[in-house]
Design a protein around this motif. Structure first.
Motif, mmCIF file in Angstrom:
data_model
loop_
_atom_site.group_PDB
_atom_site.id
_atom_site.type_symbol
_atom_site.label_atom_id
_atom_site.label_comp_id
_atom_site.label_asym_id
_atom_site.label_seq_id
_atom_site.Cartn_x
_atom_site.Cartn_y
_atom_site.Cartn_z
ATOM 1 N N HIS A 1 0.826 -1.324 0.020
ATOM 2 C CA HIS A 1 0.051 0.518 0.423
ATOM 3 C C HIS A 1 1.219 1.383 0.077
ATOM 4 O O HIS A 1 2.135 1.570 0.671
ATOM 5 N N MET A 2 0.407 1.805 -1.147
ATOM 6 C CA MET A 2 1.218 3.659 -0.763
ATOM 7 C C MET A 2 0.649 4.398 -0.438
ATOM 8 O O MET A 2 -0.447 4.960 -1.388
ATOM 9 N N THR A 3 0.928 5.686 -0.156
ATOM 10 C CA THR A 3 -0.046 6.554 0.603
ATOM 11 C C THR A 3 0.742 7.613 -0.575
ATOM 12 O O THR A 3 2.061 7.852 -0.371
ATOM 13 N N GLN B 1 0.309 -5.958 5.922
ATOM 14 C CA GLN B 1 0.309 -4.510 4.735
ATOM 15 C C GLN B 1 1.669 -3.880 4.653
ATOM 16 O O GLN B 1 1.959 -3.769 5.878
ATOM 17 N N TYR B 2 2.185 -4.231 3.814
ATOM 18 C CA TYR B 2 3.593 -3.766 3.368
ATOM 19 C C TYR B 2 3.095 -1.903 2.812
ATOM 20 O O TYR B 2 3.035 -2.070 2.384
ATOM 21 N N LEU B 3 4.318 -0.919 3.921
ATOM 22 C CA LEU B 3 3.858 -0.040 3.850
ATOM 23 C C LEU B 3 4.593 1.643 2.732
ATOM 24 O O LEU B 3 5.698 1.155 3.056
ATOM 25 N N TYR B 4 4.588 1.757 2.033
ATOM 26 C CA TYR B 4 5.015 2.913 1.048
ATOM 27 C C TYR B 4 4.700 4.385 0.511
ATOM 28 O O TYR B 4 3.283 4.762 1.276
ATOM 29 N N ASN C 1 11.772 7.545 -6.009
ATOM 30 C CA ASN C 1 11.246 8.671 -5.705
ATOM 31 C C ASN C 1 10.286 7.526 -4.267
ATOM 32 O O ASN C 1 9.966 8.564 -3.004
ATOM 33 N N ILE C 2 10.110 6.473 -3.857
ATOM 34 C CA ILE C 2 9.234 6.247 -3.618
ATOM 35 C C ILE C 2 10.207 5.216 -1.907
ATOM 36 O O ILE C 2 11.107 5.488 -2.047
ATOM 37 N N ARG C 3 9.782 5.605 -1.017
ATOM 38 C CA ARG C 3 9.962 5.510 0.196
ATOM 39 C C ARG C 3 9.035 4.005 1.784
ATOM 40 O O ARG C 3 8.320 4.418 1.632
#
Length: 317
Positions: free
Chosen positions: A144-146, A235-238, A209-211
């Motif tokens: 999941h990416m915000t 959930q793996y968070l990004y 650019n993802i973290r």
């Protein structure tokens, strides 16, 4: 699931998702809860791999290589001493019941395989089509990416609304990007793929650019269709801070619309129950990382933080 109605507190948002009882809090209440479940076991292993709600036990047609012990509430795969055989037998069970259309939860064939691990040793014991993960109550993994933008008014988040044709939570708000992690897929590859498919982000831009932001984990008492079941989720968070000139576009048809919302607007939508259930956990973690939710402004801060990271300990109570 707790019966609280909107507007929800932040702790109630967590409780609606992490709704599975805690054994250490009340062992007897936990055992009573488990009377509605069978333990998914595999011959040769001491610990369960998931929890199967009893309505699935009666709905599913179980081939002869399954043994059901009604007294102990054990559902045991009795055949298969290797990964390939176990995977094949579970596939055959799911496929047979999918084709019969007699089990509502299995009417959708995922066409993606997901790993089933021994939670104690980390051994990969079989792969399972995604239609069975909620039914068997195994630990499942997602990414999941915000995506957010710094504006003159402060942080704003790109928030999609799910397409009305979606099978689960149609028309509800969602994470910027999210999806299940298939067997053998690395989390970073999974989120890069989802970013391209769902909001048309260039893979090279995403990787640059993802973290990575750790994980969330929690345990639900329902499926995504809100049927009684068990969901163990990780959930793996990004997150990505997008430049203002980088505007996500709707990609694969899973998104109905995409809007840039302030943090206050996101929180209010969460309080009103407008998000898909598990998305609340993703956004709460984001707000905590960015100091928007703190011990000073949230009385339930410690409990919220602890329940965003539940340890998936599968055992026989």
């Amino acid at each position: 699931m707790p019966d609280a109605q909107p507007p929800f507190t932040k702790l109630q948002l967590v409780e609606r998702v992490d709704s599975w009882p805690y054994f250490t809090k009340d062992p007897e209440a936990y055992r009573r809860h488990m009377l509605d479940y069978h333990y998914f076991l595999i011959e040769g292993y001491d610990r369960p791999f998931g929890y199967v709600h009893s309505h699935f036990i009666s709905e599913v047609s179980w081939p002869e290589y399954w043994k059901i012990d009604a007294e102990k509430r054990f559902l045991t795969l009795t055949t298969g001493t290797d990964f390939d055989t176990r995977s094949r037998l579970v596939y055959e069970t799911l496929r047979k019941n999918h084709e019969s259309q007699s089990v509502p939860a299995l009417r959708y064939w995922a066409k993606e395989e997901f790993p089933v691990y021994d939670t104690l040793t980390g051994e990969l014991v079989l792969n399972m089509d995604g239609c069975g993960t909620d039914m068997f109550g195994i630990v499942s993994f997602s990414v999941h990416m915000t995506g957010w933008v710094m504006t003159a008014e402060g942080i704003k988040i790109w928030v999609p609304r799910r397409a009305k044709e979606k099978m689960s939570f149609p028309g509800m708000l969602d994470n910027t990007v999210g999806g299940s992690l298939a067997a053998g897929e690395k989390p970073i590859d999974g989120i890069v793929r989802e970013c391209e498919e769902e909001i048309c982000l260039d893979p090279e831009y995403t990787r640059a650019n993802i973290r990575a932001c750790g994980t969330n984990s929690f345990q639900l008492t329902v499926t995504d269709l809100l049927e009684p079941a068990c969901q163990h989720q990780v959930q793996y968070l990004y997150e990505i801070e997008l430049r203002q000139d980088v505007v996500p576009k709707i990609g694969d048809g899973e998104v109905g619309e995409l809007n840039l919302l302030s943090l206050e607007e996101v929180v209010e939508a969460m309080r009103q129950g407008e998000f898909k259930l598990t998305c609340n956990m993703t956004y709460l973690a984001f707000f905590i990382r960015h100091g928007y939710i703190t011990a000073e402004n949230e009385p339930d801060f410690v409990q919220i933080c602890s329940r965003l990271n539940r340890y998936h300990d599968l055992f026989i109570a």
